[in-house]
Design a protein around this motif. Structure first.
Motif: not given
Length: 134
Positions: A82-107
């Motif tokens: 599961r951790v391997w999948a998180f690191n492959r699909v959701l690296p912190v950089e992707r999460i930060i990029a999404a949040a910086s574009k205003g996508y702050t609600q989980v959905y």
């Protein structure tokens, strides 16, 4: 490069895995040797991609039959995949990029990142990021 179910399928094929969609009863995915089965009736390609990522994680990190999750070693291997999948699909950089574009609600973030909401919530928790929808 956008990460999709199809790109992960290509990755699996490139490493010699045979991925088939099957009528599975009790699990969404199963990896045995060089074969991966994905439950055929999973509702969205986003969820299928998250399941395939975890099964790839099993391919890279697990050994043997780990279906009995009451066994501590099996549970650890499940977590590693599961951790391997998180690191492959959701690296912190992707999460930060999404949040910086205003996508702050989980959905919203899940939709933007093309991932299943439950997978995103677990990935955020794994990375130590608080539930940003509060």
């Amino acid at each position: 490069m956008e990460l999709t179910y199809e790109t992960l399928l290509d990755e699996a094929i490139d490493v010699g895995l045979d991925v088939k969609e099957k009528l599975l009863q009790s699990v969404d995915g199963l990896q045995v040797g060089a074969r991966i089965a994905i439950r055929k009736d999973i509702e969205t390609s986003n969820k299928k991609m998250c399941v395939l990522a975890e099964e790839l994680g099993h391919y890279y990190t697990s050994t043997g039959n780990i279906l009995d999750q009451s066994n501590l070693n099996n549970a650890k291997q499940e977590r590693r995949a599961r951790v391997w999948a998180f690191n492959r699909v959701l690296p912190v950089e992707r999460i930060i990029a999404a949040a910086s574009k205003g996508y702050t609600q989980v959905y919203e973030m899940a939709e933007y990142l093309d991932v299943d909401e439950e997978f995103l919530r677990e990935g955020l928790a794994y990375h130590g990021i608080l539930d940003i929808s509060l």
